[in-house]
Enzyme design. Sequence first.
Site, PDB file in Angstrom:
ATOM      1  N   GLY A 186       1.159  -1.193  -0.430  1.00  0.00           N
ATOM      2  CA  GLY A 186      -0.112  -0.052  -0.036  1.00  0.00           C
ATOM      3  C   GLY A 186       0.832   0.851  -0.146  1.00  0.00           C
ATOM      4  O   GLY A 186       2.247   1.284   1.078  1.00  0.00           O
ATOM      5  N   SER A 187       0.074   2.085  -0.621  1.00  0.00           N
ATOM      6  CA  SER A 187       1.867   3.758  -0.824  1.00  0.00           C
ATOM      7  C   SER A 187       0.985   4.419  -2.202  1.00  0.00           C
ATOM      8  O   SER A 187      -0.672   4.129  -2.234  1.00  0.00           O
ATOM      9  CB  SER A 187       2.564   3.384  -1.277  1.00  0.00           C
ATOM     10  OG  SER A 187       2.861   1.719  -2.473  1.00  0.00           O
ATOM     11  N   ARG A 188       2.127   4.749  -2.084  1.00  0.00           N
ATOM     12  CA  ARG A 188       1.466   6.439  -3.400  1.00  0.00           C
ATOM     13  C   ARG A 188       2.915   6.777  -4.323  1.00  0.00           C
ATOM     14  O   ARG A 188       3.662   6.683  -3.332  1.00  0.00           O
ATOM     15  CB  ARG A 188       1.108   7.553  -2.746  1.00  0.00           C
ATOM     16  CG  ARG A 188       0.697   8.373  -3.759  1.00  0.00           C
ATOM     17  CD  ARG A 188      -0.148   9.475  -2.342  1.00  0.00           C
ATOM     18  NE  ARG A 188       0.098  10.841  -3.017  1.00  0.00           N
ATOM     19  CZ  ARG A 188      -0.326  12.031  -2.061  1.00  0.00           C
ATOM     20  NH1 ARG A 188      -0.941  11.590  -1.073  1.00  0.00           N
ATOM     21  NH2 ARG A 188      -0.351  13.027  -2.808  1.00  0.00           N
TER      22      ARG A 188
END
EC number: 4.1.1.65
Length: 218
Positions: A186-188
Amino acid sequence: MTIHREGKATIALTFAVLALLNIAVFYFLYDSPVMCWTILGISLVFFLFIVSFFRIPSREMQFDEKLVIAPADGKIVVIEETVEGEYFKDKRLQVSIFMSPANVHVNRNPISGSVKLSQYHAGKYLVAWHPKASTENERHTVVIGNGKTDILVRQIAGALARRIVNYLKPGMEVKQNMEMGFIKFGSRVDIYLPVGTKVNVNLEQIVRGGQTVIAELA
């Protein structure tokens, strides 16, 4: 589909822990078969999720030096002008891609060129869509220049992510869609483009790394 090298140790450890857990469950709870098989089923689902997280799907990449190609799979959550304070220190057009745990987490170079900056920053673990995530979270900034323009790409850890991997070093010559790195769980990814760049995506749009055109360079 193949499995990313960053996931091999995690997958092996997960398999070992789940195997020991289920051996213990079947040994000590042998008289509760429903519970034993339920735990086994949950373990299998969890293991398959971990495997899928590190998948590299087979896909036909798009190559064009006039285009900025999506560096990651996910959903567009930001399209706005902002001041980029680490490298450019002026106004840029920011496009951000949020990657959920279900997305492919390989990160790719949006353009070909020379790596001008590759810098890791330790930081917090705010949720990836938090406004301050770009400047306060654990992150890794890369700037790639192709002789006509420079593009900044920032990998940002989210609330679940605890490890950003980046393979680029200053001075390297890189190709569009080549692996830039990987972010676990999970990240951006933020992209900073010159103001006035024609953006080809919309908010909430789902994009695919190596395929979706983010913008057209002047």
